[in-house]
Design a protein around this motif. Structure first.
Motif, PDB file in Angstrom:
ATOM      1  N   CYS A 298       5.540  -0.649  -0.222  1.00  0.00           N
ATOM      2  CA  CYS A 298       4.093  -0.522  -0.458  1.00  0.00           C
ATOM      3  C   CYS A 298       3.806   0.127  -1.811  1.00  0.00           C
ATOM      4  O   CYS A 298       2.922  -0.322  -2.555  1.00  0.00           O
ATOM      5  N   ALA A 299       4.551   1.162  -2.149  1.00  0.00           N
ATOM      6  CA  ALA A 299       4.364   1.827  -3.444  1.00  0.00           C
ATOM      7  C   ALA A 299       4.686   0.866  -4.587  1.00  0.00           C
ATOM      8  O   ALA A 299       3.994   0.847  -5.614  1.00  0.00           O
ATOM      9  N   SER A 300       5.709   0.059  -4.412  1.00  0.00           N
ATOM     10  CA  SER A 300       6.079  -0.920  -5.444  1.00  0.00           C
ATOM     11  C   SER A 300       4.998  -1.977  -5.610  1.00  0.00           C
ATOM     12  O   SER A 300       4.679  -2.378  -6.736  1.00  0.00           O
ATOM     13  N   LEU A 301       4.414  -2.434  -4.519  1.00  0.00           N
ATOM     14  CA  LEU A 301       3.338  -3.425  -4.608  1.00  0.00           C
ATOM     15  C   LEU A 301       2.117  -2.825  -5.307  1.00  0.00           C
ATOM     16  O   LEU A 301       1.480  -3.482  -6.131  1.00  0.00           O
ATOM     17  N   ALA A 302       1.796  -1.570  -5.019  1.00  0.00           N
ATOM     18  CA  ALA A 302       0.684  -0.900  -5.699  1.00  0.00           C
ATOM     19  C   ALA A 302       0.967  -0.796  -7.197  1.00  0.00           C
ATOM     20  O   ALA A 302       0.066  -0.983  -8.017  1.00  0.00           O
ATOM     21  N   THR A 303       2.212  -0.537  -7.567  1.00  0.00           N
ATOM     22  CA  THR A 303       2.588  -0.456  -8.977  1.00  0.00           C
ATOM     23  C   THR A 303       2.378  -1.803  -9.672  1.00  0.00           C
ATOM     24  O   THR A 303       1.908  -1.844 -10.810  1.00  0.00           O
ATOM     25  N   VAL A 304       2.715  -2.890  -8.990  1.00  0.00           N
ATOM     26  CA  VAL A 304       2.476  -4.220  -9.565  1.00  0.00           C
ATOM     27  C   VAL A 304       1.000  -4.363  -9.907  1.00  0.00           C
ATOM     28  O   VAL A 304       0.636  -4.809 -10.999  1.00  0.00           O
ATOM     29  N   TRP A 305       0.145  -3.984  -8.968  1.00  0.00           N
ATOM     30  CA  TRP A 305      -1.296  -4.132  -9.197  1.00  0.00           C
ATOM     31  C   TRP A 305      -1.787  -3.187 -10.297  1.00  0.00           C
ATOM     32  O   TRP A 305      -2.540  -3.560 -11.179  1.00  0.00           O
ATOM     33  N   ASN A 306      -1.341  -1.952 -10.263  1.00  0.00           N
ATOM     34  CA  ASN A 306      -1.783  -0.957 -11.246  1.00  0.00           C
ATOM     35  C   ASN A 306      -1.279  -1.235 -12.659  1.00  0.00           C
ATOM     36  O   ASN A 306      -1.987  -0.995 -13.633  1.00  0.00           O
ATOM     37  N   GLN A 307      -0.051  -1.715 -12.771  1.00  0.00           N
ATOM     38  CA  GLN A 307       0.577  -1.861 -14.087  1.00  0.00           C
ATOM     39  C   GLN A 307       0.825  -3.303 -14.509  1.00  0.00           C
ATOM     40  O   GLN A 307       1.299  -3.548 -15.616  1.00  0.00           O
TER      41      GLN A 307
ATOM     42  N   GLN B 230      -9.412  -5.115 -14.982  1.00  0.00           N
ATOM     43  CA  GLN B 230      -9.177  -4.051 -15.952  1.00  0.00           C
ATOM     44  C   GLN B 230      -9.446  -2.719 -15.246  1.00  0.00           C
ATOM     45  O   GLN B 230     -10.188  -2.664 -14.270  1.00  0.00           O
ATOM     46  N   HIS B 231      -8.865  -1.648 -15.737  1.00  0.00           N
ATOM     47  CA  HIS B 231      -9.063  -0.304 -15.165  1.00  0.00           C
ATOM     48  C   HIS B 231      -8.735  -0.286 -13.666  1.00  0.00           C
ATOM     49  O   HIS B 231      -9.501   0.208 -12.852  1.00  0.00           O
ATOM     50  N   VAL B 232      -7.585  -0.808 -13.317  1.00  0.00           N
ATOM     51  CA  VAL B 232      -7.194  -0.924 -11.908  1.00  0.00           C
ATOM     52  C   VAL B 232      -6.623   0.394 -11.408  1.00  0.00           C
ATOM     53  O   VAL B 232      -5.774   1.005 -12.040  1.00  0.00           O
ATOM     54  N   GLU B 233      -7.112   0.817 -10.253  1.00  0.00           N
ATOM     55  CA  GLU B 233      -6.592   1.984  -9.529  1.00  0.00           C
ATOM     56  C   GLU B 233      -6.368   1.559  -8.094  1.00  0.00           C
ATOM     57  O   GLU B 233      -7.312   1.426  -7.327  1.00  0.00           O
ATOM     58  N   CYS B 234      -5.109   1.305  -7.727  1.00  0.00           N
ATOM     59  CA  CYS B 234      -4.785   0.823  -6.384  1.00  0.00           C
ATOM     60  C   CYS B 234      -3.891   1.821  -5.665  1.00  0.00           C
ATOM     61  O   CYS B 234      -2.951   2.354  -6.247  1.00  0.00           O
ATOM     62  N   ALA B 235      -4.184   2.044  -4.392  1.00  0.00           N
ATOM     63  CA  ALA B 235      -3.328   2.854  -3.522  1.00  0.00           C
ATOM     64  C   ALA B 235      -3.106   2.082  -2.233  1.00  0.00           C
ATOM     65  O   ALA B 235      -4.048   1.503  -1.681  1.00  0.00           O
ATOM     66  N   ILE B 236      -1.866   2.030  -1.791  1.00  0.00           N
ATOM     67  CA  ILE B 236      -1.525   1.363  -0.536  1.00  0.00           C
ATOM     68  C   ILE B 236      -0.910   2.409   0.388  1.00  0.00           C
ATOM     69  O   ILE B 236       0.048   3.093   0.012  1.00  0.00           O
ATOM     70  N   THR B 237      -1.470   2.533   1.576  1.00  0.00           N
ATOM     71  CA  THR B 237      -1.010   3.518   2.546  1.00  0.00           C
ATOM     72  C   THR B 237      -0.386   2.815   3.746  1.00  0.00           C
ATOM     73  O   THR B 237      -1.086   2.123   4.490  1.00  0.00           O
ATOM     74  N   PRO B 238       0.917   2.971   3.956  1.00  0.00           N
ATOM     75  CA  PRO B 238       1.538   2.398   5.140  1.00  0.00           C
ATOM     76  C   PRO B 238       0.941   3.027   6.402  1.00  0.00           C
ATOM     77  O   PRO B 238       0.718   4.232   6.450  1.00  0.00           O
ATOM     78  N   VAL B 239       0.682   2.210   7.389  1.00  0.00           N
ATOM     79  CA  VAL B 239       0.100   2.680   8.644  1.00  0.00           C
ATOM     80  C   VAL B 239       1.140   2.649   9.759  1.00  0.00           C
ATOM     81  O   VAL B 239       1.260   3.590  10.539  1.00  0.00           O
ATOM     82  N   LEU B 240       1.916   1.559   9.814  1.00  0.00           N
ATOM     83  CA  LEU B 240       2.852   1.368  10.917  1.00  0.00           C
ATOM     84  C   LEU B 240       3.967   0.439  10.478  1.00  0.00           C
ATOM     85  O   LEU B 240       3.726  -0.522   9.742  1.00  0.00           O
ATOM     86  N   PHE B 241       5.182   0.725  10.928  1.00  0.00           N
ATOM     87  CA  PHE B 241       6.296  -0.189  10.711  1.00  0.00           C
ATOM     88  C   PHE B 241       7.135  -0.221  11.971  1.00  0.00           C
ATOM     89  O   PHE B 241       7.535   0.828  12.483  1.00  0.00           O
ATOM     90  N   ALA B 242       7.403  -1.426  12.477  1.00  0.00           N
ATOM     91  CA  ALA B 242       8.253  -1.582  13.655  1.00  0.00           C
ATOM     92  C   ALA B 242       8.759  -3.017  13.723  1.00  0.00           C
ATOM     93  O   ALA B 242       8.029  -3.963  13.404  1.00  0.00           O
ATOM     94  N   ASP B 243      10.004  -3.172  14.118  1.00  0.00           N
ATOM     95  CA  ASP B 243      10.591  -4.492  14.362  1.00  0.00           C
ATOM     96  C   ASP B 243      10.412  -5.461  13.198  1.00  0.00           C
ATOM     97  O   ASP B 243      10.078  -6.635  13.395  1.00  0.00           O
ATOM     98  N   GLY B 244      10.610  -4.971  11.978  1.00  0.00           N
ATOM     99  CA  GLY B 244      10.535  -5.841  10.816  1.00  0.00           C
ATOM    100  C   GLY B 244       9.141  -6.227  10.373  1.00  0.00           C
ATOM    101  O   GLY B 244       8.967  -7.113   9.541  1.00  0.00           O
ATOM    102  N   ARG B 245       8.136  -5.544  10.895  1.00  0.00           N
ATOM    103  CA  ARG B 245       6.740  -5.843  10.554  1.00  0.00           C
ATOM    104  C   ARG B 245       6.035  -4.551  10.170  1.00  0.00           C
ATOM    105  O   ARG B 245       6.161  -3.540  10.845  1.00  0.00           O
ATOM    106  N   GLY B 246       5.276  -4.616   9.071  1.00  0.00           N
ATOM    107  CA  GLY B 246       4.538  -3.452   8.616  1.00  0.00           C
ATOM    108  C   GLY B 246       3.051  -3.737   8.519  1.00  0.00           C
ATOM    109  O   GLY B 246       2.634  -4.873   8.282  1.00  0.00           O
TER     110      GLY B 246
END
Length: 133
Positions: A10-19, A62-78
């Motif tokens: 999730c942090a990596s995906l947010a970085t893609v969007w931010n940067q 432009q001026h993107v500020e994205c945060a992704i917060t994991p809520v739940l992960f189980a059995d290969g699904r997030g």
């Protein structure tokens, strides 16, 4: 893939969007990803289609500020919640976006399917630009 791996993903995906680092998408998504950005539109199929979508989307923001917060992960699904503030060139307005996605992972820890739901709220440009400074 475990809960900690999902947090890093999730942090990596947010970085893609931010940067705008599109090359990272190849590590996050499987070559056969099924990516449904809107529940009433057909899914994008394959990594090339997803990278093309992100390239087009990022070119409009432009001026993107994205945060992704994991809520739940189980059995290969997030499940994660995200919040993004940005300026949309095409619509010529600042936007406040909020959404949630469900993502399934393959044995290599790459997303094999992502389904997303989100809403956009237009906001006064000056308020968002001041908050981003």
């Amino acid at each position: 893939m475990n809960n900690n791996d999902f947090q890093v993903w999730c942090a990596s995906l947010a970085t893609v969007w931010n940067q705008g680092k599109l090359a990272a998408l190849a590590q996050l998504f499987s070559p056969t990803i099924r990516y449904q950005e809107h529940p009433f539109e057909p899914a994008l199929c394959g990594l090339a289609a997803v990278v093309g979508y992100w390239r087009n989307m990022l070119a409009q923001h432009q001026h993107v500020e994205c945060a992704i917060t994991p809520v739940l992960f189980a059995d290969g699904r997030g499940v994660a919640e995200w919040h993004t503030k940005l300026y949309h060139h095409q619509q010529q307005q600042a936007q406040d976006l909020a959404g949630i996605f469900i993502v399934n992972f393959d044995a290599q820890g790459q997303a094999s399917e992502l389904r997303e739901w989100w809403l956009a709220k237009a906001v006064e440009e000056q308020i968002v630009c001041n908050a981003l400074d």
